[in-house]
Design a protein around this motif. Structure first.
Motif, short mmCIF file in Angstrom:
data_model
loop_
_atom_site.label_atom_id
_atom_site.label_comp_id
_atom_site.label_asym_id
_atom_site.label_seq_id
_atom_site.Cartn_x
_atom_site.Cartn_y
_atom_site.Cartn_z
N UNK A 105 0.82 -1.22 0.00
CA UNK A 105 0.00 0.00 0.00
C UNK A 105 0.85 1.27 0.00
N UNK A 106 2.16 1.11 0.11
CA UNK A 106 3.07 2.25 0.27
C UNK A 106 3.53 2.78 -1.08
N UNK A 107 3.58 4.09 -1.21
CA UNK A 107 4.02 4.73 -2.45
C UNK A 107 5.53 5.02 -2.45
N UNK A 108 6.13 5.23 -1.28
CA UNK A 108 7.52 5.68 -1.22
C UNK A 108 8.56 4.55 -1.29
N UNK A 109 8.15 3.29 -1.03
CA UNK A 109 9.08 2.16 -1.05
C UNK A 109 8.40 0.98 -1.75
N UNK A 110 9.11 0.36 -2.68
CA UNK A 110 8.59 -0.82 -3.36
C UNK A 110 9.01 -2.08 -2.62
N UNK A 111 8.22 -3.14 -2.77
CA UNK A 111 8.61 -4.43 -2.21
C UNK A 111 9.47 -5.18 -3.22
N UNK A 112 10.20 -6.18 -2.75
CA UNK A 112 11.03 -7.00 -3.61
C UNK A 112 10.14 -8.11 -4.17
N UNK A 113 10.06 -8.21 -5.47
CA UNK A 113 9.26 -9.26 -6.10
C UNK A 113 9.86 -10.62 -5.73
N UNK A 114 9.01 -11.51 -5.26
CA UNK A 114 9.47 -12.83 -4.82
C UNK A 114 9.83 -12.86 -3.35
N UNK A 115 9.88 -11.70 -2.74
CA UNK A 115 10.20 -11.62 -1.31
C UNK A 115 9.29 -10.58 -0.67
N UNK A 116 8.02 -10.60 -1.07
CA UNK A 116 7.10 -9.57 -0.58
C UNK A 116 6.81 -9.71 0.91
N UNK A 117 6.79 -10.93 1.44
CA UNK A 117 6.54 -11.10 2.88
C UNK A 117 7.76 -10.60 3.67
N UNK A 118 8.95 -10.91 3.19
CA UNK A 118 10.16 -10.41 3.84
C UNK A 118 10.25 -8.89 3.73
N UNK A 119 9.88 -8.36 2.55
CA UNK A 119 9.86 -6.91 2.36
C UNK A 119 8.90 -6.26 3.35
N UNK A 120 7.76 -6.91 3.57
CA UNK A 120 6.78 -6.37 4.50
C UNK A 120 7.29 -6.44 5.94
N UNK A 121 8.09 -7.46 6.26
CA UNK A 121 8.70 -7.55 7.59
C UNK A 121 9.63 -6.38 7.86
N UNK A 122 10.45 -6.04 6.88
CA UNK A 122 11.34 -4.88 7.00
C UNK A 122 10.51 -3.61 7.12
N UNK A 123 9.50 -3.49 6.26
CA UNK A 123 8.63 -2.33 6.25
C UNK A 123 7.96 -2.13 7.62
N UNK A 124 7.46 -3.21 8.19
CA UNK A 124 6.80 -3.14 9.50
C UNK A 124 7.78 -2.70 10.58
N UNK A 125 8.98 -3.24 10.56
CA UNK A 125 10.00 -2.85 11.55
C UNK A 125 10.31 -1.36 11.43
N UNK A 126 10.48 -0.88 10.20
CA UNK A 126 10.78 0.55 9.98
C UNK A 126 9.59 1.41 10.42
N UNK A 127 8.40 0.98 10.10
CA UNK A 127 7.21 1.73 10.49
C UNK A 127 7.08 1.78 12.02
N UNK A 128 7.38 0.67 12.69
CA UNK A 128 7.36 0.64 14.16
C UNK A 128 8.41 1.58 14.74
N UNK A 129 9.58 1.64 14.09
CA UNK A 129 10.65 2.53 14.56
C UNK A 129 10.25 3.99 14.42
N UNK A 130 9.65 4.34 13.30
CA UNK A 130 9.20 5.72 13.11
C UNK A 130 8.11 6.09 14.12
N UNK A 131 7.23 5.14 14.42
CA UNK A 131 6.19 5.39 15.42
C UNK A 131 6.81 5.62 16.80
N UNK A 132 7.84 4.83 17.14
CA UNK A 132 8.53 5.00 18.42
C UNK A 132 9.17 6.37 18.51
N UNK A 133 9.84 6.78 17.47
CA UNK A 133 10.50 8.08 17.44
C UNK A 133 9.49 9.20 17.65
N UNK A 134 8.35 9.08 16.97
CA UNK A 134 7.30 10.09 17.08
C UNK A 134 6.68 10.06 18.48
#
Length: 183
Positions: free
Chosen positions: A148-177
């Motif tokens: 659903x994200x416009x600023x970062x693409x997922x890796x084709x064939x590794x979309x679940x792993x890409x989403x894991x990284x994405x979730x970790x980064x999103x959690x980090x940004x939420x913590x910072x905020x």
């Protein structure tokens, strides 16, 4: 007859009991000797990774406030240049852990995956330095998941792993905020 019974039954049992008593003692002794060194090495490795994802920092102090969902720890740079959040996300092989550097303005300075159980080669394509660089300078992730994200693409064939990284980064940004940034 009595001697044969002792030799064939009692003696081996006593030897096994003795072994069962000595081995745990040896393990406890080994652990007590090696544990401080293992902790020292783990801390040095974590500090090195923090310095890699937030290169402008001189040293770090652990954040003492409340941690957001999915966040393991948060360190603030002593020179107030930013912070490093260790956060998690669900990936293909289970929980993925990453350290995310965030500068004082709230922009990502670096991402490093520190622990995962994803398939080497395929799932780990979402953990390469080239892919993780795509998160640099991002201040906000708006999508519920990476697709659903416009600023970062997922890796084709590794979309679940890409989403894991994405979730970790999103959690980090939420913590910072949630922590109010760097003051």
């Amino acid at each position: 007859m009595k001697s044969k019974f002792f030799k064939e039954t009692i003696a081996p049992s006593l030897v096994l009991v003795l072994i069962c008593l000595v081995i745990p003692f040896a393990l406890v002794l080994t652990n007590s000797v090696t544990k401080p060194q293992i902790e020292k090495i783990a801390k040095a490795n974590a500090d090195k990774t923090r310095s890699q994802v937030l290169p402008t920092a001189d040293s770090f102090t652990k954040y003492k406030g409340k941690l957001s969902n999915g966040v393991v720890e948060f360190y603030i740079a002593n020179n107030k240049s930013g912070g490093v959040v260790t956060a998690q996300g669900k990936s293909f092989g289970g929980t993925l852990t990453a350290m995310i550097g965030i500068d004082k303005d709230g922009a990502i300075t670096g991402v490093e995956v520190t622990n995962h159980s994803d398939t080497p080669g395929l799932g780990t394509k979402a953990m390469t330095k080239e892919y993780l660089k795509k998160y640099q300078k991002i201040k906000e992730l708006k999508g519920a998941k990476i697709k659903d994200e416009k600023s970062v693409d997922h890796v084709v064939g590794a979309s679940i792993s890409s989403n894991g990284v994405y979730t970790a980064v999103k959690n980090a940004l939420a913590q910072f905020k949630d922590a109010g940034g760097i003051k």
